[in-house]
Design an enzyme around this catalytic site. Structure first.
Site, PDB file in Angstrom:
ATOM      1  N   PRO A 178       0.809  -1.228   0.000  1.00 29.19           N
ATOM      2  CA  PRO A 178       0.000   0.000   0.000  1.00 29.19           C
ATOM      3  C   PRO A 178       0.838   1.272   0.000  1.00 29.19           C
ATOM      4  O   PRO A 178       1.891   1.344   0.644  1.00 29.19           O
ATOM      5  CB  PRO A 178      -0.811  -0.124   1.294  1.00 29.19           C
ATOM      6  CG  PRO A 178      -0.927  -1.591   1.520  1.00 29.19           C
ATOM      7  CD  PRO A 178       0.387  -2.156   1.066  1.00 29.19           C
ATOM      8  N   CYS A 179       0.330   2.263  -0.711  1.00 29.13           N
ATOM      9  CA  CYS A 179       1.078   3.514  -0.856  1.00 29.13           C
ATOM     10  C   CYS A 179       0.427   4.687  -0.132  1.00 29.13           C
ATOM     11  O   CYS A 179       0.931   5.803  -0.179  1.00 29.13           O
ATOM     12  CB  CYS A 179       1.236   3.871  -2.334  1.00 29.13           C
ATOM     13  SG  CYS A 179      -0.327   4.392  -3.103  1.00 29.13           S
ATOM     14  N   GLN A 180      -0.713   4.452   0.555  1.00 27.71           N
ATOM     15  CA  GLN A 180      -1.439   5.574   1.148  1.00 27.71           C
ATOM     16  C   GLN A 180      -0.568   6.431   2.062  1.00 27.71           C
ATOM     17  O   GLN A 180      -0.747   7.648   2.146  1.00 27.71           O
ATOM     18  CB  GLN A 180      -2.638   5.072   1.971  1.00 27.71           C
ATOM     19  CG  GLN A 180      -3.763   4.528   1.135  1.00 27.71           C
ATOM     20  CD  GLN A 180      -3.694   3.025   1.032  1.00 27.71           C
ATOM     21  OE1 GLN A 180      -2.613   2.446   1.032  1.00 27.71           O
ATOM     22  NE2 GLN A 180      -4.836   2.387   0.927  1.00 27.71           N
TER      23      GLN A 180
END
Length: 357
Positions: A178-180
């Site tokens: 995930p890149c959030q």
């Protein structure tokens, strides 16, 4: 649809304004219409389709990464001859009798496998097998099962809970965590080990590398991961991978350099188990872009994808100076979408929708 009229500075503009359809978004990610049909026939909602496309990896970029790893391993700064191509094809290591064994983490619908399928079709000796995949989002699992039903029973679920000792051996580990927590569209809390952010689960990949020691590993993430703010963390991760016996090759790749009319930058870290030896990897050189946005647009689009006049006026009002400048320059053809227009649209869309992971 009724044409919409609105003023931009001293000019009156008449236009139909709409958002891209899910099919067009998938096309911009390099997914074929045949595979899009499979996803849409799997009862995946329209909103989920947008999210799936926005969270995925451009198939064409992956194709060229894999091509350089498993077919044409040399430095392609010079033009390849037919004799070179034949020689490389004869040296393909992974074949039907000895397929490349792959594991993907945070798999989505597995753009990686779509790229490997394309490689398999273009270079018939090449073959691969998906040993396992890891995905927890219901819509992504539906799409994955629709595309690769033969591997529906190989989903390991939550990647943070995998017992790697029980997973069969594999050659390539691909992780797109995930890149959030690093994306400019998120809160940018980072991915420090133990921080508990969504992006920090990258550190769980270390267990797979330690236990299974695959020959290859590849990270994909948003460009912000190597921004000034997060570069020290990225380097910590690189050093950890090196400590486990790998040589790293990192590069920012843009989809528009690999045949897709989309300005989408992502960082890739290709890691090779070196066993104390020198190893090399060469990313493919950029190639001229021959497609435009028009090439991915559908001929007929349902009226629900068109913006109502109030939304158009809101956009113009919020961006009046920029839109006026663009109108004065002359809109003309989009071949491909001009950089400045793309940035305005992206900034506007961030108010209501996030397309990153």
């Amino acid at each position: 649809m009724e044409m919409q009229t609105f003023n931009v500075g001293d000019k009156e503009c008449v236009a139909l304004v709409r958002k891209l359809t899910p099919r067009e978004c998938f096309r911009l990610m390099g997914v074929s219409d045949t595979d899009i049909d499979k996803i849409q026939d799997a009862d995946v909602s329209v909103s989920a389709q947008y999210k799936l496309a926005g969270n995925s990896i451009v198939v064409d970029v992956l194709y060229h990464i894999f091509r350089k790893a498993f077919v044409n391993r040399g430095n392609d700064t010079r033009q390849m001859t037919i004799f070179d191509a034949c020689a490389e094809q004869n040296k393909i290591e992974y074949t039907h009798d000895n397929p490349l064994r792959v594991v993907t983490l945070c798999s989505g619908y597995d753009s990686q496998c779509l790229a490997l399928e394309r490689l398999k079709a273009d270079y018939p000796p090449f073959d691969y097998e998906l040993i396992a995949w890891s995905e927890i989002e219901p819509a992504a699992c539906k799409a994955h099962d629709a595309l690769f039903p033969q591997w529906a029973d190989r989903n390991l679920g939550d990647m943070t809970k995998i017992a790697w000792e029980e997973v069969p051996d594999f050659d390539l580990l691909f992780y797109s965590t995930p890149c959030q927590s690093v994306s400019q569209a998120g809160l940018q809390h980072g991915f420090t080990e133990g921080s508990g952010t969504r992006s920090s689960i990258i550190w769980n990949v270390r267990d797979a590398l330690m236990v299974k020691q695959p020959k290859y590993a590849c990270l994909e993430n948003v460009a912000a991961m190597v921004s000034q703010k997060f570069l020290p963390m990225f380097n910590l991760w690189q050093n950890e991978v090196m400590r486990l016996g790998y040589t790293n090759f990192a590069k920012m790749l843009n989809a528009k350099d690999y045949g897709v009319p989309q300005n989408r930058e992502r960082i890739f870290l290709w890691s090779m188990l070196n066993e104390g030896k020198d190893v090399n990897y060469y990313f493919s050189q950029p190639m001229p872009l021959t497609k435009t946005l028009k090439d991915v647009l559908e001929d007929e689009v349902d009226t629900r994808f068109y913006l109502n006049p109030e939304r158009v006026q809101e956009f113009v009002r919020d961006n009046i100076d920029k839109v006026t400048q663009y109108a004065n320059d002359g809109i003309g053809e989009i071949e491909p979408m001009p950089e400045k227009l793309r940035e305005w649209v992206e900034n506007y869309e961030k108010k209501s929708i996030t397309t990153d992971k």
